[in-house]
Design an enzyme around this catalytic site. Structure first.
Site, PDB file in Angstrom:
ATOM      1  N   GLU A 172       0.653  -1.310  -0.023  1.00  0.00           N
ATOM      2  CA  GLU A 172      -0.042  -0.134  -0.089  1.00  0.00           C
ATOM      3  C   GLU A 172       0.777   1.087  -0.020  1.00  0.00           C
ATOM      4  O   GLU A 172       0.891   2.149   0.883  1.00  0.00           O
ATOM      5  CB  GLU A 172      -1.069  -0.197   1.112  1.00  0.00           C
ATOM      6  CG  GLU A 172      -1.826  -1.064   0.922  1.00  0.00           C
ATOM      7  CD  GLU A 172      -3.057  -1.280   2.037  1.00  0.00           C
ATOM      8  OE1 GLU A 172      -3.254  -0.256   2.705  1.00  0.00           O
ATOM      9  OE2 GLU A 172      -3.577  -2.396   2.208  1.00  0.00           O
ATOM     10  N   HIS A 413     -18.362  -9.327   5.690  1.00  0.00           N
ATOM     11  CA  HIS A 413     -17.125  -8.866   5.756  1.00  0.00           C
ATOM     12  C   HIS A 413     -16.147  -9.981   6.888  1.00  0.00           C
ATOM     13  O   HIS A 413     -16.795 -10.090   7.900  1.00  0.00           O
ATOM     14  CB  HIS A 413     -16.984  -7.317   6.273  1.00  0.00           C
ATOM     15  CG  HIS A 413     -15.531  -7.011   6.621  1.00  0.00           C
ATOM     16  ND1 HIS A 413     -14.971  -6.209   7.544  1.00  0.00           N
ATOM     17  CD2 HIS A 413     -14.473  -7.137   5.701  1.00  0.00           C
ATOM     18  CE1 HIS A 413     -13.812  -5.905   7.278  1.00  0.00           C
ATOM     19  NE2 HIS A 413     -13.525  -6.168   6.233  1.00  0.00           N
ATOM     20  N   HIS A 414     -15.116 -10.125   6.456  1.00  0.00           N
ATOM     21  CA  HIS A 414     -14.021 -11.263   7.453  1.00  0.00           C
ATOM     22  C   HIS A 414     -12.869 -10.417   7.466  1.00  0.00           C
ATOM     23  O   HIS A 414     -12.030 -10.622   6.557  1.00  0.00           O
ATOM     24  CB  HIS A 414     -13.918 -12.483   6.818  1.00  0.00           C
ATOM     25  CG  HIS A 414     -15.150 -13.370   6.748  1.00  0.00           C
ATOM     26  ND1 HIS A 414     -15.123 -14.640   6.187  1.00  0.00           N
ATOM     27  CD2 HIS A 414     -16.066 -13.489   7.475  1.00  0.00           C
ATOM     28  CE1 HIS A 414     -16.257 -15.215   6.222  1.00  0.00           C
ATOM     29  NE2 HIS A 414     -17.038 -14.447   7.143  1.00  0.00           N
ATOM     30  N   GLU A 415     -12.759  -9.596   8.459  1.00  0.00           N
ATOM     31  CA  GLU A 415     -11.543  -8.697   8.846  1.00  0.00           C
ATOM     32  C   GLU A 415     -10.839  -9.934   9.979  1.00  0.00           C
ATOM     33  O   GLU A 415     -11.504 -10.111  10.707  1.00  0.00           O
ATOM     34  CB  GLU A 415     -11.434  -7.539   9.527  1.00  0.00           C
ATOM     35  CG  GLU A 415     -10.182  -6.920  10.084  1.00  0.00           C
ATOM     36  CD  GLU A 415      -9.150  -7.136   9.128  1.00  0.00           C
ATOM     37  OE1 GLU A 415      -9.433  -6.163   8.081  1.00  0.00           O
ATOM     38  OE2 GLU A 415      -8.296  -7.484   9.129  1.00  0.00           O
ATOM     39  N   HIS A 483      -8.502  -8.188   0.609  1.00  0.00           N
ATOM     40  CA  HIS A 483      -7.820  -7.214   1.057  1.00  0.00           C
ATOM     41  C   HIS A 483      -6.600  -7.668   1.759  1.00  0.00           C
ATOM     42  O   HIS A 483      -6.343  -8.666   2.539  1.00  0.00           O
ATOM     43  CB  HIS A 483      -8.275  -6.107   1.964  1.00  0.00           C
ATOM     44  CG  HIS A 483      -9.254  -5.265   1.103  1.00  0.00           C
ATOM     45  ND1 HIS A 483      -9.197  -3.734   1.212  1.00  0.00           N
ATOM     46  CD2 HIS A 483     -10.109  -5.416   0.020  1.00  0.00           C
ATOM     47  CE1 HIS A 483     -10.216  -3.299   0.084  1.00  0.00           C
ATOM     48  NE2 HIS A 483     -10.772  -4.299  -0.367  1.00  0.00           N
ATOM     49  N   GLU A 484      -5.193  -6.922   1.502  1.00  0.00           N
ATOM     50  CA  GLU A 484      -4.169  -7.289   2.346  1.00  0.00           C
ATOM     51  C   GLU A 484      -3.800  -8.706   1.903  1.00  0.00           C
ATOM     52  O   GLU A 484      -2.864  -9.638   2.769  1.00  0.00           O
ATOM     53  CB  GLU A 484      -4.283  -7.140   3.592  1.00  0.00           C
ATOM     54  CG  GLU A 484      -4.286  -5.414   4.123  1.00  0.00           C
ATOM     55  CD  GLU A 484      -5.895  -5.169   4.209  1.00  0.00           C
ATOM     56  OE1 GLU A 484      -6.457  -6.039   4.502  1.00  0.00           O
ATOM     57  OE2 GLU A 484      -6.211  -4.147   3.923  1.00  0.00           O
ATOM     58  N   GLU A 502      -7.503  -6.112  -3.205  1.00  0.00           N
ATOM     59  CA  GLU A 502      -6.963  -4.754  -2.871  1.00  0.00           C
ATOM     60  C   GLU A 502      -5.366  -4.718  -3.495  1.00  0.00           C
ATOM     61  O   GLU A 502      -5.014  -4.540  -4.509  1.00  0.00           O
ATOM     62  CB  GLU A 502      -7.173  -4.269  -1.605  1.00  0.00           C
ATOM     63  CG  GLU A 502      -6.709  -2.959  -1.488  1.00  0.00           C
ATOM     64  CD  GLU A 502      -6.496  -2.581   0.203  1.00  0.00           C
ATOM     65  OE1 GLU A 502      -7.138  -1.058   0.407  1.00  0.00           O
ATOM     66  OE2 GLU A 502      -6.282  -3.334   1.016  1.00  0.00           O
ATOM     67  N   GLU A 508      -9.270   4.384   0.089  1.00  0.00           N
ATOM     68  CA  GLU A 508      -9.139   4.549   1.156  1.00  0.00           C
ATOM     69  C   GLU A 508      -8.243   5.686   1.581  1.00  0.00           C
ATOM     70  O   GLU A 508      -8.514   6.321   2.788  1.00  0.00           O
ATOM     71  CB  GLU A 508      -9.204   3.513   2.119  1.00  0.00           C
ATOM     72  CG  GLU A 508      -7.785   2.869   2.055  1.00  0.00           C
ATOM     73  CD  GLU A 508      -7.931   1.462   2.544  1.00  0.00           C
ATOM     74  OE1 GLU A 508      -8.795   0.720   2.805  1.00  0.00           O
ATOM     75  OE2 GLU A 508      -6.789   1.140   3.173  1.00  0.00           O
TER      76      GLU A 508
HETATM   77  C1  NOJ Z   1      -8.414  -2.056   5.435  1.00  0.00           C
HETATM   78  C2  NOJ Z   1      -9.029  -2.510   4.183  1.00  0.00           C
HETATM   79  O1  NOJ Z   1      -8.497  -1.947   3.101  1.00  0.00           O
HETATM   80  C3  NOJ Z   1     -10.306  -1.578   4.451  1.00  0.00           C
HETATM   81  O2  NOJ Z   1     -11.013  -1.491   3.327  1.00  0.00           O
HETATM   82  C4  NOJ Z   1     -11.081  -2.109   5.569  1.00  0.00           C
HETATM   83  O3  NOJ Z   1     -12.356  -1.543   5.806  1.00  0.00           O
HETATM   84  C5  NOJ Z   1     -10.213  -2.195   6.762  1.00  0.00           C
HETATM   85  N1  NOJ Z   1      -9.236  -2.640   6.653  1.00  0.00           N
HETATM   86  C6  NOJ Z   1     -10.890  -2.816   8.113  1.00  0.00           C
HETATM   87  O4  NOJ Z   1     -11.179  -4.160   7.772  1.00  0.00           O
HETATM   88 CA    CA Z   2      -5.943  -2.057   2.995  1.00  0.00          CA
END
Ligand code: NOJ
Ligand code: CA
Length: 703
Positions: A172, A413-415, A483-484, A502, A508
């Protein structure tokens, strides 16, 4: 899998000395040989110019070294010309046309090395080269602890480089436009994200782009990354050379492999026309065909979400409470004091569902719906989320029924907070929970230092993890936007449920100081060569308060540029990122976002220069409409839109969304005009683009 094989010419030739082939057009030529020490090397030229000087090939493992003592034992060549139909994308059909040369290398046993065999398979396309290492089962060692890949990319001049710093964990970053000799200084100017993620040295990431003094563009990347770590590049600034640098785990091992085994493809896309770099399908062509038989459930989509509210600095949170000690699965969340700043609540989500339904958007992403956010980015602690435990103010059954009634899909969403090992343990339960609640798409996230702590975001273990998640998701008929995760290498061809990733600095960052306008003029030449990006376009309010701080942030864009991004940053899972109230202020411009498709039957790159400008026309897969998007960097520009892509003799109406004459990303970003003109295949439109601006056009057959 619709796979047509139109011509397949086999010509097995046995050459025992230097081997060479040309691309089908004859413009690229490749030479492969072994040096007096028996180390294999290759070189590449384009239209008579040297692109890659003799560059070594090989691999070093603990057990044995595949680098010297080799003889060329045989060479097989074949010409392949076939085409395939992607499930979604920029084209409805993709031609895969190349000459292949498989060089079989054999080394006899020596006093410290066993007998060795390695095949280097080269595929030479009209737009570039791919090659990979293959290790058949052999007399010598079949288990390899890979420490280093010796692949070199030696260039003849001090080319311009467009690249980001080497990093094992994140990509990023903003791109530098530099040269070999200025690279060390450029890399020094970066602030790295955290101690744990630093690579150091004169190392850069792929996909990266180069431009030679005489105008040849070269993209370096890899294709089909599986069972192996991602590749970075160590740069020798004095000699203009690069060497593969495999991401190691924290024990210093890059890969554990067992024969038969092959590496990912190392790729070079080459052209003297920048538009060809954008149009190239070389990375997808080097990936395996689609493995998912029934793809009827894979549906390109536009979506809005409970998301931007958390970025725009008004203190809204993913977390339900401010209690940092809340522990998922242990704490009774109904007893926690809510913080009152939690937008993933039933009432607010209903508003987004209404907004999506009213505007024809397919989905609503909701972030911050589940237990675990109270201490999520505490790097040194254990981190856990539960993927089947909604917060007390998120009434899932009610929202599930409401979304269904409105014809909208909720997006899960799975963070994981990069606790990938825990995610694997929960995965089946999490996916079953999604299906039980009518979800069929998930956005995954890996913010933070990876758990298991032996790993980096792009080490072999995490590359394997990503494949595991995408395969299990396919079993459950779930589409994924990650993402990531490790940067994409075209695996979305093999797993078309992997709609987007991403894996670069996304939209963002507009709320964290902003992305300069040039950023989206370089991403399509670099990051996008691996696959679609969830960039999150559609930002209409370009001034906002800084994420998590009191100060202001200014986005590097005009409003109409955001419309153009739906064309220049194509993705089958495209966000409509801004707050509903910001779209309600500009309903005429919002019409474009409602209309623009996310799946295409054809694409024509009309103008392009890396880091400067891109103009592209695309044809809707499901109608006769064409769309055009044009963007520029911080300099104003007149784009030339030559409409000869339109069918001859037919009349069309173009609705043009353009920067007003006095628009400027810094001083006047929301000044735009909308006009309608008649066009046909002879039209050559001069289109003004403001500094940091853009333009978007919908072209419909005249009734
Ligand atoms: C980073 C992600 O790129 C973003 O889209 C997300 O909202 C946040 N992490 C929280 O999970
Ligand atoms: Ca990110």
């Amino acid at each position: 899998m619709k796979y047509t094989l139109s011509i397949l010419m086999l010509s097995a030739a046995l050459q025992l000395s230097a081997s060479s082939i040309t691309s089908p057009s004859g413009e690229l030529s490749l030479n492969v040989n072994v040096n007096p020490e028996g180390q294999p090397y290759y070189s590449l030229s384009y239209k008579g110019k040297t692109i890659v000087e003799p560059s070594k090939l090989g691999l070093k493992a603990d057990e044995t070294t595949f680098a010297d003592g080799f003889m060329i034992a045989g060479v097989d060549t074949v010409t392949v010309d076939r085409s395939w139909e992607p499930v979604w994308g920029e084209y409805s059909s993709i031609r895969d046309h190349f000459r292949e040369m498989a060089v079989n290398l054999k080394a006899p046993q020596t006093k410290d090395q066993p007998e060795r065999e390695m095949i280097v398979r080269f595929r030479l396309f009209d737009d570039g080269l791919g090659f990979r290492y293959e290790f058949p089962v052999q007399e010598g060692t079949n288990y390899l602890t890979v420490k280093d890949e010796l692949t070199e990319f030696n260039f003849p001049g001090n080319h311009k480089l467009y690249c980001i710093p080497g990093d094992y964990d994140t990509d990023e970053y903003l791109f530098s436009e530099t040269t070999f000799t200025d690279l060390p200084e450029a890399l020094n100017s970066y602030t790295r994200h955290s101690e744990a993620q630093r690579t150091g040295g004169n190392t850069i990431q792929t996909p990266m782009l180069m431009k030679t003094d005489d105008g040849v563009y070269i993209n370096v990347h890899e294709a089909a990354l599986m069972g192996y770590p991602a590749m970075l590049l160590d740069v020798d600034s004095k000699n203009f050379d690069m060497k593969a640098h495999l991401v190691p785990d924290r024990l210093g091992v890059s890969a554990y492999v067992q024969a038969p085994f092959h590496s990912p493809w190392r790729t070079l896309i080459v052209s003297d026309d920048a538009r060809d770099i954008l149009a190239s399908q070389l990375v997808l062509n080097l990936n395996e065909p689609n493995k998912i038989e029934d793809t009827s459930w894979i549906k390109p989509m536009k979506f809005c979400g409970v998301w931007w509210e958390m970025f725009t600095g008004n203190q809204k949170t993913w977390a339900y409470s401010d209690d940092p000690l809340a522990k998922p699965g242990v704490t009774d969340y109904t007893k926690l004091k809510p913080n009152g700043r939690h937008p993933a609540n039933t009432e607010n989500v209903k508003k987004y569902i209404d907004f999506a339904a009213a505007n024809g958007l397919d989905g609503v992403l909701v972030e911050g719906w589940n237990e675990g956010w109270e201490d999520w980015v505490s790097y040194r602690k254990n981190r856990q989320f539960l993927f089947d435990k909604p917060y007390p103010d998120f009434d899932l059954p009610a929202l599930r029924d409401y979304a269904k009634e409105k014809g909208v899909k909720l997006i899960m969403h799975h963070e994981t907070s990069a606790n990938a090992s825990d995610y694997e343990k929960q995965l089946d339960r999490a996916f079953q929970f999604m299906k039980d609640n009518n979800y069929d798409a998930v956005k995954t996230g890996y913010v933070g230092a990876v758990i298991p702590r032996s790993e980096h975001h792009t080490s072999q273990w995490m590359v394997d993890h990503a494949k595991h998640v995408i395969e299990r998701a396919a079993d459950y008929q779930i589409m994924v936007d990650s993402h990531e995760a490790p940067r994409p290498t075209g695996l979305c061809r093999t797993y078309p449920n992997w709609l987007a990733q991403e894996s670069a600095r996304g939209g963002e960052f507009e709320s964290m100081g902003g992305n300069p306008p040039s950023h989206t003029c370089i991403l399509p030449f670099t990051r996008l060569k691996g696959g679609p990006m969830d960039y999150t376009p559609g930002l209409f309010e370009t001034r906002m308060s800084y994420y998590g701080e009191g100060k202001d942030s200014q986005a590097g864009t005009t409003l109409t540029r955001q419309l153009a991004l739906y064309l220049t940053m194509p993705s089958p899972m495209q966000m409509v990122c801004d707050l509903p109230e910001n779209y309600e202020r500009f309903p005429d411009a919002f019409q474009f976002i409602k209309d623009v498709p996310v799946d295409w039957s054809d694409s024509k790159y009309l103008e392009a220069e890396p880091n400067r400008y891109i103009t592209v026309a695309r044809k809707d897969k499901h109608s006769d409409d064409w769309y055009v998007g044009a963007i520029t960097d911080e300099n104003a520009r007149n784009a030339t839109i030559d409409m000869s892509f339109l069918p001859k003799g037919q009349k069309f109406v173009a609705t043009i969304y353009e920067d007003a004459p006095d628009a400027d990303w810094k001083t006047n970003p929301q000044a735009y005009k909308i006009r309608t003109i008649n066009v046909d295949s002879k039209t050559k439109l001069k289109q003004h683009l403001a500094p940091g601006g853009g333009g978007a056009i919908r072209i419909q057959p005249k009734k």
